[in-house]
Design a protein around this motif. Structure first.
Motif, PDB file in Angstrom:
ATOM      1  N   ALA A 226     -18.401   2.058  18.717  1.00 21.27           N
ATOM      2  CA  ALA A 226     -17.513   1.443  17.719  1.00 21.27           C
ATOM      3  C   ALA A 226     -17.053   2.454  16.674  1.00 21.27           C
ATOM      4  CB  ALA A 226     -18.225   0.281  17.035  1.00 21.27           C
ATOM      5  N   LEU A 227     -15.907   2.136  16.077  1.00 24.42           N
ATOM      6  CA  LEU A 227     -15.356   2.880  14.949  1.00 24.42           C
ATOM      7  C   LEU A 227     -15.243   1.916  13.781  1.00 24.42           C
ATOM      8  CD1 LEU A 227     -13.814   5.537  13.944  1.00 24.42           C
ATOM      9  CD2 LEU A 227     -11.739   4.268  14.489  1.00 24.42           C
ATOM     10  N   THR A 228     -15.815   2.256  12.652  1.00 26.97           N
ATOM     11  CA  THR A 228     -15.716   1.404  11.469  1.00 26.97           C
ATOM     12  C   THR A 228     -15.191   2.225  10.304  1.00 26.97           C
ATOM     13  OG1 THR A 228     -18.026   1.844  10.872  1.00 26.97           O
ATOM     14  CG2 THR A 228     -17.574  -0.136  12.185  1.00 26.97           C
TER      15      THR A 228
ATOM     16  N   VAL B 230     -15.283  -2.111  -2.555  1.00 27.88           N
ATOM     17  CA  VAL B 230     -14.949  -1.441  -1.304  1.00 27.88           C
ATOM     18  C   VAL B 230     -14.403  -2.455  -0.306  1.00 27.88           C
ATOM     19  CG1 VAL B 230     -15.850  -0.088   0.616  1.00 27.88           C
ATOM     20  CG2 VAL B 230     -16.686   0.324  -1.703  1.00 27.88           C
ATOM     21  N   ASP B 231     -13.308  -2.086   0.360  1.00 28.12           N
ATOM     22  CA  ASP B 231     -12.654  -2.958   1.333  1.00 28.12           C
ATOM     23  C   ASP B 231     -13.124  -2.571   2.741  1.00 28.12           C
ATOM     24  OD1 ASP B 231     -10.965  -4.659   2.652  1.00 28.12           O
ATOM     25  OD2 ASP B 231      -9.167  -3.453   2.355  1.00 28.12           O
ATOM     26  N   TYR B 232     -13.392  -3.576   3.553  1.00 30.41           N
ATOM     27  CA  TYR B 232     -13.735  -3.352   4.945  1.00 30.41           C
ATOM     28  C   TYR B 232     -12.563  -3.820   5.804  1.00 30.41           C
ATOM     29  CZ  TYR B 232     -18.411  -2.539   3.201  1.00 30.41           C
ATOM     30  OH  TYR B 232     -19.476  -2.025   2.507  1.00 30.41           O
ATOM     31  N   PRO B 233     -11.691  -2.890   6.226  1.00 30.36           N
ATOM     32  CA  PRO B 233     -10.447  -3.276   6.892  1.00 30.36           C
ATOM     33  C   PRO B 233     -10.680  -4.128   8.131  1.00 30.36           C
ATOM     34  CG  PRO B 233     -10.389  -0.966   6.272  1.00 30.36           C
ATOM     35  CD  PRO B 233     -11.792  -1.435   6.039  1.00 30.36           C
ATOM     36  N   ALA B 234      -9.740  -5.064   8.339  1.00 33.03           N
ATOM     37  CA  ALA B 234      -9.809  -5.929   9.514  1.00 33.03           C
ATOM     38  C   ALA B 234      -9.496  -5.142  10.785  1.00 33.03           C
ATOM     39  CB  ALA B 234      -8.823  -7.082   9.352  1.00 33.03           C
ATOM     40  N   LYS B 235      -8.757  -4.063  10.646  1.00 32.37           N
ATOM     41  CA  LYS B 235      -8.390  -3.256  11.801  1.00 32.37           C
ATOM     42  C   LYS B 235      -8.578  -1.785  11.462  1.00 32.37           C
ATOM     43  CE  LYS B 235      -4.438  -1.886  14.674  1.00 32.37           C
ATOM     44  NZ  LYS B 235      -2.985  -2.048  14.903  1.00 32.37           N
ATOM     45  N   CYS B 236      -9.214  -1.049  12.367  1.00 28.76           N
ATOM     46  CA  CYS B 236      -9.389   0.392  12.204  1.00 28.76           C
ATOM     47  C   CYS B 236      -9.464   0.999  13.594  1.00 28.76           C
ATOM     48  CB  CYS B 236     -10.656   0.682  11.398  1.00 28.76           C
ATOM     49  SG  CYS B 236     -10.983   2.446  11.166  1.00 28.76           S
ATOM     50  N   THR B 237      -8.433   1.732  13.988  1.00 30.71           N
ATOM     51  CA  THR B 237      -8.385   2.297  15.333  1.00 30.71           C
ATOM     52  C   THR B 237      -8.065   3.787  15.272  1.00 30.71           C
ATOM     53  OG1 THR B 237      -6.033   1.737  15.576  1.00 30.71           O
ATOM     54  CG2 THR B 237      -7.654   0.115  16.353  1.00 30.71           C
ATOM     55  N   LEU B 238      -8.583   4.521  16.235  1.00 34.44           N
ATOM     56  CA  LEU B 238      -8.346   5.958  16.348  1.00 34.44           C
ATOM     57  C   LEU B 238      -7.835   6.239  17.751  1.00 34.44           C
ATOM     58  CD1 LEU B 238      -8.650   8.790  15.054  1.00 34.44           C
ATOM     59  CD2 LEU B 238     -10.972   8.846  16.011  1.00 34.44           C
TER      60      LEU B 238
ATOM     61  N   ASP C 132      -5.247   4.440  12.384  1.00 28.75           N
ATOM     62  CA  ASP C 132      -4.473   3.318  11.853  1.00 28.75           C
ATOM     63  C   ASP C 132      -5.442   2.267  11.354  1.00 28.75           C
ATOM     64  OD1 ASP C 132      -1.475   3.666  12.370  1.00 28.75           O
ATOM     65  OD2 ASP C 132      -2.331   4.181  14.336  1.00 28.75           O
ATOM     66  N   LEU C 133      -5.189   1.769  10.143  1.00 30.91           N
ATOM     67  CA  LEU C 133      -6.029   0.681   9.641  1.00 30.91           C
ATOM     68  C   LEU C 133      -5.174  -0.304   8.861  1.00 30.91           C
ATOM     69  CD1 LEU C 133      -6.840   1.041   6.331  1.00 30.91           C
ATOM     70  CD2 LEU C 133      -8.045   2.993   7.284  1.00 30.91           C
ATOM     71  N   VAL C 134      -5.644  -1.548   8.843  1.00 27.67           N
ATOM     72  CA  VAL C 134      -5.010  -2.619   8.073  1.00 27.67           C
ATOM     73  C   VAL C 134      -6.037  -3.091   7.061  1.00 27.67           C
ATOM     74  CG1 VAL C 134      -3.951  -4.895   8.124  1.00 27.67           C
ATOM     75  CG2 VAL C 134      -3.560  -3.297  10.012  1.00 27.67           C
ATOM     76  N   THR C 135      -5.725  -2.988   5.773  1.00 29.14           N
ATOM     77  CA  THR C 135      -6.679  -3.322   4.727  1.00 29.14           C
ATOM     78  C   THR C 135      -6.839  -4.829   4.601  1.00 29.14           C
ATOM     79  OG1 THR C 135      -5.108  -3.506   2.896  1.00 29.14           O
ATOM     80  CG2 THR C 135      -5.822  -1.290   3.495  1.00 29.14           C
ATOM     81  N   GLY C 136      -7.832  -5.232   3.824  1.00 29.81           N
ATOM     82  CA  GLY C 136      -8.053  -6.650   3.599  1.00 29.81           C
ATOM     83  C   GLY C 136      -6.870  -7.335   2.946  1.00 29.81           C
TER      84      GLY C 136
ATOM     85  N   LYS D 167      -0.923  -1.472   5.316  1.00 31.55           N
ATOM     86  CA  LYS D 167      -1.118  -0.642   6.510  1.00 31.55           C
ATOM     87  C   LYS D 167      -1.230   0.835   6.120  1.00 31.55           C
ATOM     88  CE  LYS D 167       1.399  -3.866   9.497  1.00 31.55           C
ATOM     89  NZ  LYS D 167       2.560  -4.051  10.390  1.00 31.55           N
ATOM     90  N   VAL D 168      -2.195   1.502   6.754  1.00 31.00           N
ATOM     91  CA  VAL D 168      -2.422   2.930   6.510  1.00 31.00           C
ATOM     92  C   VAL D 168      -2.341   3.649   7.846  1.00 31.00           C
ATOM     93  CG1 VAL D 168      -3.979   4.663   5.572  1.00 31.00           C
ATOM     94  CG2 VAL D 168      -3.939   2.364   4.577  1.00 31.00           C
ATOM     95  N   HIS D 169      -1.572   4.742   7.874  1.00 26.65           N
ATOM     96  CA  HIS D 169      -1.380   5.542   9.090  1.00 26.65           C
ATOM     97  C   HIS D 169      -1.660   6.995   8.718  1.00 26.65           C
ATOM     98  CE1 HIS D 169       0.465   6.606  12.982  1.00 26.65           C
ATOM     99  NE2 HIS D 169       1.020   7.615  12.334  1.00 26.65           N
TER     100      HIS D 169
END
Length: 275
Positions: A66-68, A78-86, A92-96, A100-102
């Motif tokens: 897994a990637l977290t 601290v935010d734990y993004p719903a999406k985090c992919t590599l 790419d991650l989507v915050t709470g 969107k962060v790229h």
């Protein structure tokens, strides 16, 4: 014409160039993989030309399964993004909050974009391994209580909110409903930070003595309070609170604020002056 040799004999220059190009591509792939592997850990960055809190901290944990990620707007939880992919070294991650962060590897660390939900704006962001400098703490005495605070530099606060930033001190006068008495209490607010969405971060200070109004003017000791309050800018007012304790404040002059206070025990009016 063959004019390049190796130990096996002449080498066509075109073949030599192709081999060199393939070697460079292989080195680039190895470098990219190494950079991607280095994403583990903490990254610190700034969002360019953003009106709110610009500092962000990215935390990456990667295992075989897994990637977290964590995504921290400095000064908030601290935010734990719903999406985090590599994928291919690109994160790419989507915050709470559904922003969107790229991010992709670069010569300086990580660079990319931060896009607010609803396509309300896209901003450049760069990150590296250097932790953010800790804003210096100031100390003062308000209502006989020692208070440590840190004001966000005014240029990092949206222009329309800067007028509220700072240290404000005065008194609160009201009625204790349960005892049907009028009182005065020293109070102060330190408006430390206001973000682009109008969220207010403040410290509220309550004094250690409760003076009754009227002819006697007797004073009683009370438990002092220094606590963090949150709130919002609502039009031309600040609406601050902590649980059932609520305070509205508006500017009554360039260096004065006042407004209604309420709690389960009664109501009051606070009048403050900029320090």
């Amino acid at each position: 014409m063959f004019d390049v040799h190796d130990k096996w004999g002449p080498v066509d220059p075109l073949t030599k160039r192709v081999a060199t190009l393939l070697a460079a591509i292989g080195l680039c792939m190895l470098t990219t993989a190494a950079v991607a592997q280095d994403l583990r850990g903490k990254w610190y960055g700034l969002i360019e030309n953003y009106g709110g809190e610009r500092r962000r901290v990215l935390g990456v944990t990667q295992t075989d399964k897994a990637l977290t990620c964590t995504w921290d707007e400095v000064g908030t939880s601290v935010d734990y993004p719903a999406k985090c992919t590599l994928h291919d070294g690109v994160l790419d991650l989507v915050t709470g909050a559904n922003n969107k962060v790229h991010l992709r590897p670069s010569a300086v660390g990580l660079t990319g974009t931060f896009t607010l939900t609803g396509n309300r704006g896209t901003y450049q962001i760069s990150m590296d391994r250097t932790p953010h400098a800790v804003p210096p703490k100031s100390q003062t005495t308000l209502c006989r209580q020692k208070v440590s605070y840190s004001l966000t530099p005014s240029l990092e606060v949206p222009a329309e909110f800067r007028k509220y930033l700072g240290v404000w001190s005065g008194d609160q006068r009201g009625t204790q409903a349960g005892y049907n008495v009028d009182y005065e209490l020293c109070v102060a607010f330190v408006i430390e930070r206001i973000t682009a969405d109008g969220t207010v971060h403040t410290i509220r200070v309550g004094g250690d003595s409760f003076r009754l109004s009227g002819s006697t003017g007797n004073s009683f000791s009370v438990k002092p309070d220094v606590s963090a309050w949150r709130g919002k800018v609502a039009g031309e007012s600040l609406r601050l609170g902590r649980g059932k304790y609520l305070q509205e404040l508006h500017l009554s002059g360039s260096d004065t604020m006042e407004g209604a206070y309420s709690d389960p025990n009664g109501t009051a009016v606070a009048r403050l002056r900029r320090q």
